[in-house]
Design a protein around this motif. Structure first.
Motif, PDB file in Angstrom:
ATOM      1  N   GLY A  11      29.952-124.793  29.500  1.00  0.00           N
ATOM      2  CA  GLY A  11      29.689-123.611  28.689  1.00  0.00           C
ATOM      3  C   GLY A  11      28.239-123.178  28.803  1.00  0.00           C
ATOM      4  N   LEU A  12      27.724-122.581  27.727  1.00  0.00           N
ATOM      5  CA  LEU A  12      26.350-122.058  27.727  1.00  0.00           C
ATOM      6  C   LEU A  12      25.327-123.102  28.187  1.00  0.00           C
ATOM      7  CD1 LEU A  12      24.066-120.045  26.814  1.00  0.00           C
ATOM      8  CD2 LEU A  12      24.200-121.160  24.592  1.00  0.00           C
ATOM      9  N   ILE A  13      25.352-124.286  27.544  1.00  0.00           N
ATOM     10  CA  ILE A  13      24.297-125.265  27.820  1.00  0.00           C
ATOM     11  C   ILE A  13      24.547-125.954  29.168  1.00  0.00           C
ATOM     12  CG2 ILE A  13      23.127-127.338  26.982  1.00  0.00           C
ATOM     13  CD1 ILE A  13      22.577-124.896  25.234  1.00  0.00           C
ATOM     14  N   ASP A  34      35.249-129.528  33.313  1.00  0.00           N
ATOM     15  CA  ASP A  34      35.568-128.972  32.000  1.00  0.00           C
ATOM     16  C   ASP A  34      37.043-129.232  31.742  1.00  0.00           C
ATOM     17  OD1 ASP A  34      34.012-126.698  30.089  1.00  0.00           O
ATOM     18  OD2 ASP A  34      36.191-126.787  29.863  1.00  0.00           O
ATOM     19  N   ALA A  35      37.389-129.454  30.480  1.00  0.00           N
ATOM     20  CA  ALA A  35      38.790-129.743  30.139  1.00  0.00           C
ATOM     21  C   ALA A  35      39.678-128.518  30.363  1.00  0.00           C
ATOM     22  CB  ALA A  35      38.879-130.188  28.683  1.00  0.00           C
ATOM     23  N   CYS A  69      28.060-132.059  27.712  1.00  0.00           N
ATOM     24  CA  CYS A  69      27.678-130.720  27.220  1.00  0.00           C
ATOM     25  C   CYS A  69      28.847-130.034  26.513  1.00  0.00           C
ATOM     26  CB  CYS A  69      27.203-129.842  28.382  1.00  0.00           C
ATOM     27  SG  CYS A  69      25.802-130.510  29.289  1.00  0.00           S
ATOM     28  N   THR A  70      29.704-130.818  25.885  1.00  0.00           N
ATOM     29  CA  THR A  70      30.828-130.264  25.120  1.00  0.00           C
ATOM     30  C   THR A  70      30.441-130.281  23.635  1.00  0.00           C
ATOM     31  OG1 THR A  70      31.837-132.386  24.616  1.00  0.00           O
ATOM     32  CG2 THR A  70      32.394-131.412  26.748  1.00  0.00           C
ATOM     33  N   VAL A  95      23.593-133.237  25.134  1.00  0.00           N
ATOM     34  CA  VAL A  95      22.784-132.126  24.626  1.00  0.00           C
ATOM     35  C   VAL A  95      23.160-131.800  23.178  1.00  0.00           C
ATOM     36  CG1 VAL A  95      22.454-131.083  26.900  1.00  0.00           C
ATOM     37  CG2 VAL A  95      24.459-130.440  25.528  1.00  0.00           C
ATOM     38  N   SER A  97      23.827-131.199  19.250  1.00  0.00           N
ATOM     39  CA  SER A  97      22.904-130.723  18.217  1.00  0.00           C
ATOM     40  C   SER A  97      22.690-131.727  17.096  1.00  0.00           C
ATOM     41  CB  SER A  97      23.428-129.416  17.627  1.00  0.00           C
ATOM     42  OG  SER A  97      23.681-128.495  18.652  1.00  0.00           O
ATOM     43  N   ALA A 123      17.240-124.916  22.329  1.00  0.00           N
ATOM     44  CA  ALA A 123      17.297-123.619  23.006  1.00  0.00           C
ATOM     45  C   ALA A 123      18.754-123.215  23.040  1.00  0.00           C
ATOM     46  CB  ALA A 123      16.770-123.740  24.435  1.00  0.00           C
ATOM     47  N   GLY A 129      30.415-120.174  26.874  1.00  0.00           N
ATOM     48  CA  GLY A 129      31.182-120.056  28.106  1.00  0.00           C
ATOM     49  C   GLY A 129      30.337-120.095  29.361  1.00  0.00           C
TER      50      GLY A 129
HETATM   51  P1  NAP Z   1      30.277-123.804  24.874  1.00  0.00           P
HETATM   52  O1  NAP Z   1      29.619-122.644  25.545  1.00  0.00           O
HETATM   53  O2  NAP Z   1      31.432-123.531  23.970  1.00  0.00           O
HETATM   54  O3  NAP Z   1      30.714-124.857  26.003  1.00  0.00           O
HETATM   55  C1  NAP Z   1      31.372-126.063  25.744  1.00  0.00           C
HETATM   56  C2  NAP Z   1      32.380-126.308  26.852  1.00  0.00           C
HETATM   57  O4  NAP Z   1      32.929-127.618  26.707  1.00  0.00           O
HETATM   58  C3  NAP Z   1      33.556-125.326  26.815  1.00  0.00           C
HETATM   59  O5  NAP Z   1      33.800-124.819  28.111  1.00  0.00           O
HETATM   60  C4  NAP Z   1      34.696-126.205  26.342  1.00  0.00           C
HETATM   61  O6  NAP Z   1      35.956-125.762  26.810  1.00  0.00           O
HETATM   62  C5  NAP Z   1      34.328-127.536  26.951  1.00  0.00           C
HETATM   63  N1  NAP Z   1      35.017-128.673  26.362  1.00  0.00           N
HETATM   64  C6  NAP Z   1      35.457-128.832  25.089  1.00  0.00           C
HETATM   65  N2  NAP Z   1      36.014-130.054  24.942  1.00  0.00           N
HETATM   66  C7  NAP Z   1      35.943-130.671  26.156  1.00  0.00           C
HETATM   67  C8  NAP Z   1      36.344-131.934  26.650  1.00  0.00           C
HETATM   68  N3  NAP Z   1      36.949-132.830  25.860  1.00  0.00           N
HETATM   69  N4  NAP Z   1      36.110-132.241  27.950  1.00  0.00           N
HETATM   70  C9  NAP Z   1      35.506-131.349  28.764  1.00  0.00           C
HETATM   71  N5  NAP Z   1      35.110-130.124  28.358  1.00  0.00           N
HETATM   72  C10 NAP Z   1      35.308-129.783  27.058  1.00  0.00           C
HETATM   73  O7  NAP Z   1      29.227-124.632  23.992  1.00  0.00           O
HETATM   74  P2  NAP Z   1      27.652-124.811  24.182  1.00  0.00           P
HETATM   75  O8  NAP Z   1      26.950-123.773  23.351  1.00  0.00           O
HETATM   76  O9  NAP Z   1      27.300-124.947  25.623  1.00  0.00           O
HETATM   77  O10 NAP Z   1      27.433-126.187  23.405  1.00  0.00           O
HETATM   78  C11 NAP Z   1      27.666-127.430  24.052  1.00  0.00           C
HETATM   79  C12 NAP Z   1      26.862-128.508  23.357  1.00  0.00           C
HETATM   80  O11 NAP Z   1      25.498-128.127  23.333  1.00  0.00           O
HETATM   81  C13 NAP Z   1      27.279-128.792  21.910  1.00  0.00           C
HETATM   82  O12 NAP Z   1      27.342-130.178  21.698  1.00  0.00           O
HETATM   83  C14 NAP Z   1      26.157-128.195  21.101  1.00  0.00           C
HETATM   84  O13 NAP Z   1      25.951-128.912  19.892  1.00  0.00           O
HETATM   85  C15 NAP Z   1      24.968-128.297  22.039  1.00  0.00           C
HETATM   86  N6  NAP Z   1      23.920-127.276  21.887  1.00  0.00           N
HETATM   87  C16 NAP Z   1      24.272-125.968  21.747  1.00  0.00           C
HETATM   88  C17 NAP Z   1      23.272-125.011  21.608  1.00  0.00           C
HETATM   89  C18 NAP Z   1      23.615-123.546  21.431  1.00  0.00           C
HETATM   90  O14 NAP Z   1      22.766-122.763  21.013  1.00  0.00           O
HETATM   91  N7  NAP Z   1      24.820-123.113  21.755  1.00  0.00           N
HETATM   92  C19 NAP Z   1      21.919-125.385  21.650  1.00  0.00           C
HETATM   93  C20 NAP Z   1      21.599-126.732  21.848  1.00  0.00           C
HETATM   94  C21 NAP Z   1      22.605-127.670  21.962  1.00  0.00           C
HETATM   95  P3  NAP Z   1      36.812-124.804  25.816  1.00  0.00           P
HETATM   96  O15 NAP Z   1      35.984-123.618  25.530  1.00  0.00           O
HETATM   97  O16 NAP Z   1      38.052-124.504  26.602  1.00  0.00           O
HETATM   98  O17 NAP Z   1      37.078-125.642  24.597  1.00  0.00           O
END
Ligand code: NAP
Length: 301
Positions: A11-13, A34-35, A69-70, A95, A97, A123, A129
């Motif tokens: 996803g994003l990160i 990714d799942a 990074c999930t 990564v 939070s 960040a 996505g």
């Molecule tokens: P995101 O864009 O929603 O990406 C997460 C990805 O992980 C999605 O593609 C999701 O697929 C996939 N996923 C979910 N469960 C999974 C599994 N069991 N095995 C493999 N892939 C799986 O989220 P993100 O913003 O990148 O956040 C990811 C992590 O970074 C989180 O732990 C968050 O706490 C941390 N973080 C986020 C930010 C932020 O601002 N967004 C900042 C710092 C840290 P589906 O969409 O199909 O479920």
């Protein structure tokens, strides 16, 4: 720096790490898993990984650095799935939070010859996505490493260099301290944003369109935060309960002081509180963590 890194969750990160690692030439191979088959396909279209794997073991196999990074609610299962695929001497990081719950969930599955070093880049954006990532996301931001008591100092240094290569500044701290600091700087603001947008949504039925129409008066800035990924934020609040409840209680006390000042017409309390708020904003700009341009640099209000 690494022959192979594996990114779990694209996803994003995850995608931003891949873009930035490419920019910094930090790995010969970036493997992604990714799942979701849909996310894997879209990640292939954007093209930030060298190899994409529907099988998580294939992605992790041979990886010198594996980064989760999930959303954090998935970590325990993922750690169980990958434990027999982790290379001797590999660094396993993340990564997420929150950090205390991550250590609790992942540690039982970490082989003795693998270095587990949790991390959190401060960040992000409100988008999710594989299309949401970009190479400059971490530039000038902070990443916090929260090594566990027996973390190998050389591995910590290597992970620190990796994040610096992604453009980040790096701090090291204890997981419980991280969780308290982030509860006030990130988790509580998200809770407040979700709450105020929810309240306004309910009022919207009364005001018939005016909340949306006049949103530029302040409400709109809360809606940006409140549009963040619901799964990720649900998992944050389920996994940092003690620290969030501690700062929420403090917040409620302070809100009651403001409520009383409004009730009593106490302009001095209001003025002093608002003046301290302004000073915090100035300090954030001074250390380069936001723009000094009016209205966050938007050219229209
Ligand atoms: P995101 O864009 O929603 O990406 C997460 C990805 O992980 C999605 O593609 C999701 O697929 C996939 N996923 C979910 N469960 C999974 C599994 N069991 N095995 C493999 N892939 C799986 O989220 P993100 O913003 O990148 O956040 C990811 C992590 O970074 C989180 O732990 C968050 O706490 C941390 N973080 C986020 C930010 C932020 O601002 N967004 C900042 C710092 C840290 P589906 O969409 O199909 O479920």
């Amino acid at each position: 720096m690494f022959d192979k890194i594996a990114i779990i969750g694209l996803g994003l990160i995850g995608s931003s790490i891949a873009h930035a690692a490419r920019r910094g030439k930090l790995a010969k191979e970036i493997a992604g898993h990714d799942a979701s088959a849909d996310v894997l396909e879209r990640a292939g279209v954007v093209g930030f990984c060298d190899t994409l794997h529907a099988d998580i073991g294939d992605a992790v196999e041979g990886g010198e650095l594996v980064i989760l990074c999930t959303p954090v609610g998935a970590y325990r299962t993922i750690a169980e799935q990958i434990q027999q695929h982790l290379e001797e001497g590999a660094i396993l990081s993340d990564v997420g939070s929150v950090k205390g719950a991550v250590i609790r969930d992942v540690t039982p599955s970490v082989p003795l010859d693998v270095h587990f070093i949790p991390a959190h880049p401060i960040a992000g954006t409100e988008f999710s996505g594989p299309e949401a990532g970009f190479a400059t996301l971490f530039d000038g931001r902070w990443t916090i490493l929260t090594p566990v008591p027996n973390s190998d100092p050389a591995a910590v240094e290597k992970l620190k260099s990796f994040w610096q290569g992604l453009g980040s500044q790096v701090d090291v701290m204890d997981a419980s301290h991280h969780d308290l600091v982030l509860a006030i700087t990130s988790h509580l603001p998200h809770l407040i944003a979700y709450n105020i947008v929810g309240t306004a949504r309910d009022l919207e039925e009364v005001t018939e369109g005016e909340v949306i129409k006049y949103s530029a008066s302040g409400f709109r800035d809360f809606t940006r935060i409140a549009s963040s990924d619901p799964t990720m934020w649900r998992d944050v609040f389920l996994n940092n309960r003690a620290a969030v409840l501690e700062v929420l209680s403090r917040f409620n006390d302070d809100l009651r002081v403001l409520q009383k000042a409004v009730e009593d017409g106490d302009g001095q309390v209001l003025f002093d509180t608002f003046t301290r708020g302004r000073a915090i904003r100035r300090a954030i700009i001074e250390i380069g963590q936001d723009t000094s341009a009016p209205n966050f640099g938007r050219n229209k209000s």
